[in-house]
Enzyme design. Structure first.
Site, PDB file in Angstrom:
ATOM      1  N   GLY A 171      15.073  -0.090  57.621  1.00 41.72           N
ATOM      2  CA  GLY A 171      13.923  -0.549  58.387  1.00 41.72           C
ATOM      3  C   GLY A 171      13.410   0.534  59.328  1.00 41.72           C
ATOM      4  O   GLY A 171      13.548   1.733  59.067  1.00 41.72           O
ATOM      5  N   SER A 172      12.925   0.093  60.483  1.00 40.83           N
ATOM      6  CA  SER A 172      12.194   1.006  61.365  1.00 40.83           C
ATOM      7  C   SER A 172      13.042   2.133  61.911  1.00 40.83           C
ATOM      8  O   SER A 172      12.515   3.141  62.353  1.00 40.83           O
ATOM      9  CB  SER A 172      11.611   0.218  62.536  1.00 40.83           C
ATOM     10  OG  SER A 172      10.818  -0.824  62.035  1.00 40.83           O
ATOM     11  N   THR A 173      14.355   1.952  61.959  1.00 39.77           N
ATOM     12  CA  THR A 173      15.188   3.046  62.465  1.00 39.77           C
ATOM     13  C   THR A 173      15.093   4.262  61.567  1.00 39.77           C
ATOM     14  O   THR A 173      15.500   5.358  61.933  1.00 39.77           O
ATOM     15  CB  THR A 173      16.664   2.615  62.584  1.00 39.77           C
ATOM     16  OG1 THR A 173      16.976   1.704  61.537  1.00 39.77           O
ATOM     17  CG2 THR A 173      16.925   1.980  63.916  1.00 39.77           C
TER      18      THR A 173
END
Lengths: 605, 413
Positions: free
Chosen positions: A317-319
């Site tokens: 995801g966004s990480t």
């Protein structure tokens, strides 16, 4: 000739006096006695020849078997210690008490006497954790070889030994003990009852942990005193090498407690917290929950015996967005001052793509992209990178190869095939915000270490090796390859710092310290479709931003609740870990101004 | 009656005169040690010289062997490795003093008092049966203060002397006296058996029998006595459980190497592991408490392990040499009494050593007998050196320079 005549003449005189003649004792009788003595001596000569010449080899062999004792190796294992020398796993000497009722005899007794089992049981009952009735029951009618009790510690063993009761035998055996309980179970693993390693380092480093004990053949006096002759060189030598971990028990404990609390609070499936030295890849903490106690492994489901953060895959995801931005910078697709227009949902290859809050943020710079975690901005940015090139980069970063690590069972991530990636626009688009491919949390930590250390791929590891003597092993020499330019990583770090300063990572903000971070709330895919409501919340931080030494990664799998995001689930855990890390590693505040700030703040407190 | 004696004393006188001259000449230069000798060293017959040298060597070697055999067990049990050795050296000094006393005193007076000595010994042995200290089921010791007296050891020289008294005049004795002394010897043996101490009883029985044999007693009576002795021994074995057990374990020690056969098995292992050249002095392993009573009854096993076959053969040759010297001395003696004393002393010294080695090597049933001058024990030392002294004295008296009827009588004639 004169002598007999003399005696005869004396005899005739005696006869005259009515005395029986006294003959001189004949020499042949004395000679006879001498011969008898000689006969005895010859007999002994024969016997001695038989014993010392003819029978000597067999008698000597028999004597040696009486006198020598073979000590079989107990199979002891080396200890495992943390980076500060704290014991994580060690062998303790325990004793098994054998009883041989036919030989029961108290000191001072007549050697012929055999004591009744009840007398021995009475003496033992206070010393071992068995009631008298149970001791008697176990002894039963058996003449010998009764295994009375196991697991006696050396103190109670010596008390029993001092009783001097014959017919009781104490057999030492090593028992693996994990004084830290469940703290390192996920990495250290355990031995089963037969002392066969079952998981973790105990399994993967089994060869190194086994002490190479030799069978020791030692001649002894009847009282057990060892004799120095016939001793093979080195049999009394025993190394006390210990396997040293890079993990820090204090940080590990702190991380595990913070993580466990959070996972319980959010009713999550599982979680992991990783603290890694970005320069050499040493893990300072690898806390994983739910875990188990190595001392009582049988009470836990076997599924827990594997460390999920290296064996299970997640979609980051966004990480993952900072990694993508670094690739874009590296390839010159964007500049540090570039902006991107986030104008709401997109259709790519027939699939709709939204921001997580379904909003549009307008024209924003990339610090802002990370702060608001704009999916649209990321997709548009990465769209400027040719899919072939993008895939090559992901491949070069090692997404689909297993990292070079000493953590047992590490697996490779999953990346779509290059053909798929290039031909389906949705693939690079989802990859732009960290979906559509999967990797282990450990790999994610490695990639963020790359951002933090100036573009080098380091090997994450938890062991340092076997220190000699009291010295601890110095950190491994750096062996790493640079993939991304350091100026690129510098830019990405500054963007990440803004996430902590005023974005979703604000939860870890600590006055005086420059910390970069990125939250992530990924959707979980199952059987090719995304499961509604099941998410992976994560947060990654690097610190200090100006010269990062550590990254902290927290991943929580499937927290329940509508408000479950990286910022709400993972950030508070990371905050506690970072607090601890700053103290334990004595990291000074970043700037003199900040130092001043923090000191005044301290003063106000 | 006088004439042959006069001839003899005449020769004596001339030799004595020479001796006196020598003594006068040497008075000034008389060495310190000479004053302890009954006649000057230069006049000693070669047998005496050899005997005293060999016995001195035997004593020293004995101390060395005992030191090796006892050091470990003494340091373990007494806290001092030299514990037994120190005491043995003190006893050795005392015994050698007695030795010099014996070689300086007339055998005639010993013979005169032998009967009394014998009766005292007999009474003491009787006392052990009533008040004695009991060790391992045998009461052999009388405890007087710090001293432990073992009358059955101490009586041995008096048995030799009294047997010499009796058998030298065997044909002259009336039947009453023969019966009295034979029964006295019999009672002695029975009392020692009662202690029970089969080995010493056996040794003394064999000793008396051999003295009788040497004295020329008819073979028929000797065989009858031997038969009687054997029957006595068998009865003792049958009556005493512990002796029977030892016989059984003697016949097959390997049957129960941890129990009854233990002592013998350990001894055989020690002797056998010595091999041809031995382990070397001090390097016995069996003496490290595998071998029981290693400093007395089984000291030969330690010796054999350390010095090997070579050492054992040297020991046997040494004993044979002693026996040969004793035999020579006996032949040279002038009177029947001294002849019997000489052969009796030889028999005890060599015979006891033979029995000791025989027990340790499993040729005879396991009953403890000390190796003379080697095994630990003051009583044994006193007794052995007194016997050795009697032997040397016999040799010295065979020169005719001293002993016999008082010199002055012949000189004043």
């Amino acid at each position: 000739m004169s002598r007999p005549r003399t005696s005869r003449s004396r005899g005739s005189r005696h006869l005259h006096h009515r005395v029986i003649p006294l003959k001189k004792i004949p020499a042949n009788r004395i000679r006879l006695v001498f011969y008898i003595l000689c006969l005895g001596l010859f007999g002994l000569f024969g016997r001695v020849t038989w014993l010392q010449v003819l029978q000597s080899p067999s008698l000597q062999a028999r004597a040696r078997s009486f006198q020598t004792q073979r000590t079989k190796p107990l199979g002891t294992r080396r200890s495992i210690v943390d980076r500060n020398g704290r014991l994580v796993a060690l062998d303790e000497e325990r004793y098994r008490l054998w009883a041989h009722p036919v030989y029961f005899n108290f000191p001072g007794d007549d050697p012929q006497l055999t004591r009744a089992p009840i007398e021995v049981a009475r003496k033992l009952s206070g010393l071992i954790k068995l009631p008298m009735r149970e001791i008697i029951r176990r002894l039963g009618d058996r003449p010998s070889g009764v295994n009375l009790i196991e697991g006696l510690d050396s103190d109670s063993a010596s008390v029993i030994r001092n009783l001097g009761i014959s017919g009781l035998d104490l057999e030492p055996y090593p028992q693996r003990v994990y004084p830290q309980g469940n703290l390192f179970a996920n990495v250290v693993g355990f031995l089963n009852q037969e002392r066969v390693p079952q998981a973790g380092l105990e399994l993967s480093r089994n060869e190194d942990l086994l002490r190479n004990e030799q069978t020791r053949v030692l001649r002894k006096g009847a009282d057990g005193t060892p004799l120095p002759d016939d001793l093979a060189p080195g049999v009394l030598f025993g190394d006390d090498l210990r396997l040293q971990l890079t993990l820090d028990a204090r940080l590990q404990e702190l991380s595990l407690r913070a993580l466990t609390d959070q996972v319980r609070q959010w009713n999550a499936h599982k979680g992991v917290a990783i603290v890694m030295d970005v320069h050499n890849g040493e893990l300072l903490a690898l806390a994983s929950t739910p875990t188990y106690d190595s001392n009582k492994y049988w009470k836990y489901p076997p599924a827990r015996f594997r460390e999920w953060s290296v064996q299970d895959l997640i979609e980051p995801g966004s990480t993952f967005k900072p990694i993508n931005l670094a690739l874009a910078l590296q390839e010159g697709v964007i500049k540090s001052q570039s902006t991107v227009e986030d104008n709401g949902p997109l259709q790519i290859g027939g699939w709709p793509i939204y921001n997580h809050d379904h909003q549009a943020h307008g024209v924003i710079d990339f610090a802002k992209v990370l702060q608001v975690s704009s999916n649209i901005g990321m997709v548009k940015t990465m769209n400027q990178l040719k899919p072939e090139l993008y895939w090559d980069w992901l491949h070069r970063l090692g997404l689909n190869t297993s990292p070079d690590t000493d953590l047992p069972g590490a697996v490779a991530g999953q990346l779509k095939s290059k053909e798929n990636f290039v031909t389906h626009p949705i693939e690079p688009a989802t990859a732009a915000f960290g979906q559509g491919f999967s990797l282990t949390p450990l790999k994610l930590a490695q990639l963020h270490a790359l951002i933090a250390n100036g573009g080098y791929l380091v090997n994450p590891h938890i062991t340092r090796g076997f220190p000699v003597g009291e010295l601890l092993v110095p950190p491994n020499s750096l062996k790493r390859q640079q993939l991304i330019r350091s100026d690129v990583t510098q830019i990405v770090r500054e963007w990440m710092e803004s996430v902590v300063e005023g974005g979703s990572g604000v939860g870890v903000k600590i006055p005086g310290y420059r910390i970069g971070g990125k939250t992530g709330t990924a959707q979980k895919a199952e059987n090719g479709t995304y499961k509604p409501g099941s998410k992976v919340c994560s947060f990654v931080a690097n610190l200090p931003v100006d010269d990062p030494r550590y990254i902290v990664l927290v991943v929580v799998d499937e927290p329940k609740g509508g408000n479950a995001y990286g910022s709400t689930v993972a950030v508070p855990v990371a905050k506690q870990i970072i607090d601890g890390l700053l103290v334990l590693e004595k990291i000074p505040p970043s700037t003199s101004q900040a130092r001043l700030h923090s000191s005044t703040e301290l003063g106000q407190n | 009656m006088r004439s042959p004696n006069e001839i003899k004393s005449g020769t004596c006188r001339s030799r004595q005169g020479k001796a006196r001259q020598l003594r006068k000449i040497d008075t000034a230069k008389l060495s310190f040690f000479q004053q302890f000798l009954p006649i000057p060293w230069s006049l000693w017959p070669s047998e005496s010289r050899l005997l005293i040298t060999l016995i001195a060597f035997w004593s020293l070697a004995g101390l060395l062997i005992l030191g090796s055999a006892s050091w470990w067990v003494a340091s373990r049990e007494m806290g001092d490795g030299a514990y037994y050795l120190k005491r043995q050296i003190i006893w050795m000094g005392a015994s050698w003093s007695l030795f010099f006393l014996v070689i300086s005193s007339n055998l005639r007076s010993w013979l005169k008092n032998a009967g009394q000595g014998f009766w005292v010994g007999l009474i003491l042995i009787l006392t052990t049966l009533m008040f004695g200290r009991t060790v391992n089921g045998a009461s052999r010791w009388l405890v007087i203060g710090a001293l432990q007296i073992q009358p059955s050891e101490l009586i041995k020289p008096f048995v030799i002397l009294q047997a010499a008294n009796i058998f030298a005049n065997w044909n002259r004795l009336c039947t009453d006296q023969k019966l009295l002394w034979l029964s006295s010897f019999g009672i002695l043996l029975l009392l020692i058996l009662k202690q029970p101490n089969l080995s010493t009883a056996g040794l003394i029985g064999i000793l008396i029998w051999l003295i009788a044999l040497a004295s020329g007693v008819k073979f028929f009576s000797l065989s009858i006595t031997a038969l009687g002795g054997l029957l006595l021994g068998l009865t003792s074995i049958l009556i005493n459980d512990y002796q029977r057990m030892r016989i059984v374990s003697f016949l097959n020690p390997w049957e129960d190497p941890q129990g009854n056969g233990y002592q013998l098995v350990q001894s055989l292992l020690a002797i056998g592991s010595g091999g041809f050249f031995g382990e070397g002095y001090g390097l016995s392993t069996q003496k490290l408490q595998y071998l029981p009573i290693q400093s007395t009854d089984f000291i030969y096993a330690v010796f054999a392990e350390e010095f090997g076959f070579v050492g054992s053969v040297m020991l046997l040759l040494f004993l044979m040499f002693i026996a040969f010297l004793g035999f020579r001395v006996s032949l040279k003696c002038n009177s029947n009494q001294t002849r019997l004393i000489a052969i009796g002393c030889t028999t005890v010294l060599v015979g006891q050593a033979i029995m000791h080695v025989a027990v340790a090597s499993g040729v005879m049933p396991t009953t403890g007998l000390p190796l003379p001058l080697v095994s630990y024990g003051g009583n044994s030392l006193i007794s052995s050196l007194m016997i050795a002294g009697l032997l040397v004295r016999s040799s010295l008296e065979s020169t005719g320079l001293i002993g016999g009827r008082r010199d002055r009588n012949t000189l004043r004639h």
